[in-house]
Write a protein that holds these residues in place. Structure first.
Motif, PDB file in Angstrom:
ATOM      1  N   HIS A   1       0.624  -1.283  -0.373  1.00  0.00           N
ATOM      2  CA  HIS A   1      -0.018  -0.049   0.070  1.00  0.00           C
ATOM      3  C   HIS A   1       0.361   1.038  -0.496  1.00  0.00           C
ATOM      4  O   HIS A   1       0.946   2.364   0.676  1.00  0.00           O
ATOM      5  N   SER A   2       1.757   0.489  -1.234  1.00  0.00           N
ATOM      6  CA  SER A   2       3.059   2.005  -0.779  1.00  0.00           C
ATOM      7  C   SER A   2       2.863   3.223   0.824  1.00  0.00           C
ATOM      8  O   SER A   2       3.549   3.759   1.015  1.00  0.00           O
ATOM      9  N   GLY A   3       3.324   2.246   1.622  1.00  0.00           N
ATOM     10  CA  GLY A   3       3.970   3.187   2.505  1.00  0.00           C
ATOM     11  C   GLY A   3       3.253   3.367   4.089  1.00  0.00           C
ATOM     12  O   GLY A   3       2.994   3.324   5.074  1.00  0.00           O
ATOM     13  N   THR A   4       1.624   3.019   3.991  1.00  0.00           N
ATOM     14  CA  THR A   4       0.273   3.413   4.546  1.00  0.00           C
ATOM     15  C   THR A   4      -0.061   2.148   5.207  1.00  0.00           C
ATOM     16  O   THR A   4      -0.252   1.560   4.608  1.00  0.00           O
ATOM     17  N   TRP A   5      -0.579   1.926   5.917  1.00  0.00           N
ATOM     18  CA  TRP A   5      -1.202   0.628   6.914  1.00  0.00           C
ATOM     19  C   TRP A   5      -1.627   1.078   7.917  1.00  0.00           C
ATOM     20  O   TRP A   5      -1.097   1.969   8.640  1.00  0.00           O
TER      21      TRP A   5
ATOM     22  N   TYR B   1       1.106   6.140   8.421  1.00  0.00           N
ATOM     23  CA  TYR B   1       1.253   6.858   6.911  1.00  0.00           C
ATOM     24  C   TYR B   1       2.972   6.115   7.660  1.00  0.00           C
ATOM     25  O   TYR B   1       2.974   6.702   8.826  1.00  0.00           O
ATOM     26  N   ILE B   2       3.451   5.246   7.335  1.00  0.00           N
ATOM     27  CA  ILE B   2       4.877   5.146   7.335  1.00  0.00           C
ATOM     28  C   ILE B   2       6.118   5.052   6.958  1.00  0.00           C
ATOM     29  O   ILE B   2       7.185   5.392   7.164  1.00  0.00           O
ATOM     30  N   LEU B   3       5.587   5.329   5.414  1.00  0.00           N
ATOM     31  CA  LEU B   3       7.088   5.575   4.523  1.00  0.00           C
ATOM     32  C   LEU B   3       6.428   5.740   3.421  1.00  0.00           C
ATOM     33  O   LEU B   3       5.619   5.268   2.926  1.00  0.00           O
ATOM     34  N   ASN B   4       7.868   6.887   3.070  1.00  0.00           N
ATOM     35  CA  ASN B   4       6.864   7.866   1.718  1.00  0.00           C
ATOM     36  C   ASN B   4       7.225   6.013  -0.009  1.00  0.00           C
ATOM     37  O   ASN B   4       7.667   5.109   0.586  1.00  0.00           O
ATOM     38  N   GLU B   5       6.550   6.025  -0.810  1.00  0.00           N
ATOM     39  CA  GLU B   5       6.504   4.684  -1.880  1.00  0.00           C
ATOM     40  C   GLU B   5       7.601   5.580  -2.830  1.00  0.00           C
ATOM     41  O   GLU B   5       8.120   4.772  -2.885  1.00  0.00           O
ATOM     42  N   LYS B   6       8.561   6.822  -2.458  1.00  0.00           N
ATOM     43  CA  LYS B   6       9.370   7.219  -3.273  1.00  0.00           C
ATOM     44  C   LYS B   6      10.715   5.622  -2.725  1.00  0.00           C
ATOM     45  O   LYS B   6      11.049   5.226  -4.214  1.00  0.00           O
ATOM     46  N   TRP B   7      10.748   6.124  -1.049  1.00  0.00           N
ATOM     47  CA  TRP B   7      12.109   5.715  -1.134  1.00  0.00           C
ATOM     48  C   TRP B   7      11.396   3.783  -1.518  1.00  0.00           C
ATOM     49  O   TRP B   7      12.731   2.957  -1.265  1.00  0.00           O
ATOM     50  N   ILE B   8      10.328   3.081  -1.157  1.00  0.00           N
ATOM     51  CA  ILE B   8       9.751   1.903  -0.924  1.00  0.00           C
ATOM     52  C   ILE B   8      10.752   1.366  -2.263  1.00  0.00           C
ATOM     53  O   ILE B   8      10.771   0.535  -2.852  1.00  0.00           O
ATOM     54  N   LYS B   9       9.929   2.156  -3.500  1.00  0.00           N
ATOM     55  CA  LYS B   9      10.839   1.325  -5.175  1.00  0.00           C
ATOM     56  C   LYS B   9      11.928   2.038  -5.467  1.00  0.00           C
ATOM     57  O   LYS B   9      12.662   1.612  -5.889  1.00  0.00           O
ATOM     58  N   LEU B  10      12.742   3.122  -4.923  1.00  0.00           N
ATOM     59  CA  LEU B  10      14.097   2.911  -5.012  1.00  0.00           C
ATOM     60  C   LEU B  10      15.062   1.857  -4.101  1.00  0.00           C
ATOM     61  O   LEU B  10      15.468   1.568  -4.464  1.00  0.00           O
ATOM     62  N   SER B  11      14.249   1.827  -2.991  1.00  0.00           N
ATOM     63  CA  SER B  11      15.455   0.386  -2.041  1.00  0.00           C
ATOM     64  C   SER B  11      15.117  -1.043  -2.202  1.00  0.00           C
ATOM     65  O   SER B  11      15.551  -2.122  -2.280  1.00  0.00           O
TER      66      SER B  11
END
Length: 409
Positions: A298-302, A306-316
């Motif tokens: 869910h792109s960092g939200t659950w 809000y837990i983490l930004n989607e940009k970092w998720i994709k980057l990492s």
């Protein structure tokens, strides 16, 4: 003649024994008595090692989240094609899981638990150990520390946070180099006391080990090389930048927010130093760990958090494909068509997109398939002689993601 033979036997028995005793004594002096004791008593790592090490408790969420259930009994009968000791086999899923030393297996599809099974003496209340899935959590925490402003960015030198490395060649290493497993820090595999595998697992002062026993080499040439000093150094950076124990930061930023229903723990190197085993040591009940996958899906939200930004998720998590095969040459990823990004693995699915996963020793997997809206957790006592668990999980996510009527038996 009998006396001569007896003397020869005594010589052959005595000298190896003396040699072994001397090796133990020398290792104790050079390394650490506690370290040598641990390696002798415990031997190779084990899924019960959460009982061996001291731990720091990670408290359950103040707002627990309970998945909705839409259990599908037909999934147990799903036909699984797999490679066992180099030969192709086909069997139903529940039989396959039981016979491959699986302990827990959970599938979440469209945010509902469609399959939750436990095998080989485990149940929903049994503690599981992450092994190297912890490294993927380390990566998430680095992203959070950057977002919180504790760390400027991943391109920084590790010496910006580890003063001991100022003015040394270690200053050239960036946080990103650690995340990518592409630094020039030397790492020698093996099973004896002097191997880095054993040191980074059993040493009672992992901070000191990472700060004083890391040496540089030129043999990797910027290529991928799996190295447990990397997560240890990331742990030191997280501690010093946030001013918190890593497990405390994890509890505040992840465990509480995803709605964990149960306490977890993070194994420590020793009571005296209290440093989290960054390479391997998160201990959890299965249903809670799956929620990390749901948060990523869910792109960092659950759990309304809000837990983490989607940009970092994709980057990492997502590697570039097609892969540069030369980059993985000589590693366990050679010829596997699996990419390694910031301590996450990614693989192409049949739709041409990317699934990604955390992976630990003995086949611990947290597998996320965004295209199929699926999270799968597999924990186990061993790999069960399966050549490629990621291929199995990819196959299952595709089949579950399709119209279920297509695969019911």
């Amino acid at each position: 003649m009998k006396k001569k033979t007896t003397k020869l036997l005594l010589i052959f028995i005595t000298f190896p024994l003396i040699g072994s005793i001397l090796l133990v004594l020398v290792s104790t002096i050079i390394l650490s008595p506690q370290y040598v004791f641990r390696t002798i008593i415990n031997g190779d790592s084990d899924v019960m090692d959460y009982k061996v090490f001291p731990k720091r408790i990670i408290q359950k969420s103040s707002q627990p989240y309970n998945y909705k259930y839409n259990l599908d009994e037909s999934l147990k009968k799903m036909s699984i094609d797999y490679i066992y000791k180099g030969k192709g086999r086909t069997t139903r899923l529940d039989t396959f899981l039981k016979e491959t030393n699986t302990t827990s297996f959970i599938i979440v599809h469209d945010d509902k638990v469609v399959l939750e099974e436990y095998f080989n003496g485990y149940d929903k209340d049994t503690v599981n150990t992450s092994f190297s899935m912890a490294k993927s959590i380390d990566s998430l925490l680095i992203g959070m520390a950057i977002e919180d402003g504790y760390i400027k960015n991943e391109k920084q030198s590790i010496a910006d946070y580890i003063n001991e490395f100022k003015g040394t060649n270690m200053e050239r290493i960036t946080i990103e180099d650690l995340l990518l497993m592409r630094s020039n820090i030397s790492y020698e595999e093996g099973n004896i006391w002097f191997s880095d595998d054993a040191k980074t697992y059993y040493m009672p002062d992992l901070r000191n080990l990472a700060l004083t026993q890391t040496n540089l080499t030129t043999k990797y040439q910027g290529k991928f090389h799996y190295n447990n000093y990397h997560p240890l150094l990331l742990g030191i950076i997280l501690e010093r930048s946030t001013g918190k124990h890593v497990s405390e930061y994890f509890q505040q930023k992840v465990w509480d927010k995803i709605g964990a229903e149960n306490d977890a723990s993070w194994s420590l190197d020793s009571k005296q130093t209290g440093f989290e085993k960054m390479e391997s040591g998160i201990n959890f009940k299965a249903i809670d760990f799956v929620k990390i996958g749901s948060m990523l899906l869910h792109s960092g939200t659950w759990n309304e958090q809000y837990i983490l930004n989607e940009k970092w998720i994709k980057l990492s998590t997502l590697s570039g494909f097609p892969l540069n095969g030369d980059e993985y040459k000589g590693s366990f990823l050679e010829n596997k068509n699996i990419g390694y990004k910031y301590m996450w693995y990614s693989t192409q699915n049949s739709n041409g997109g990317l699934d990604y996963f955390a992976m630990g020793k003995y086949g611990q997997y947290l597998y996320i398939s965004a295209e199929n809206n699926i999270v799968i957790l597999r924990t186990g006592k061993s790999l069960g002689s399966v050549d490629s668990w990621e291929d199995i999980l990819k196959e299952i996510s595709l089949m579950v993601g399709k119209d279920k009527s297509n695969h019911r038996n």
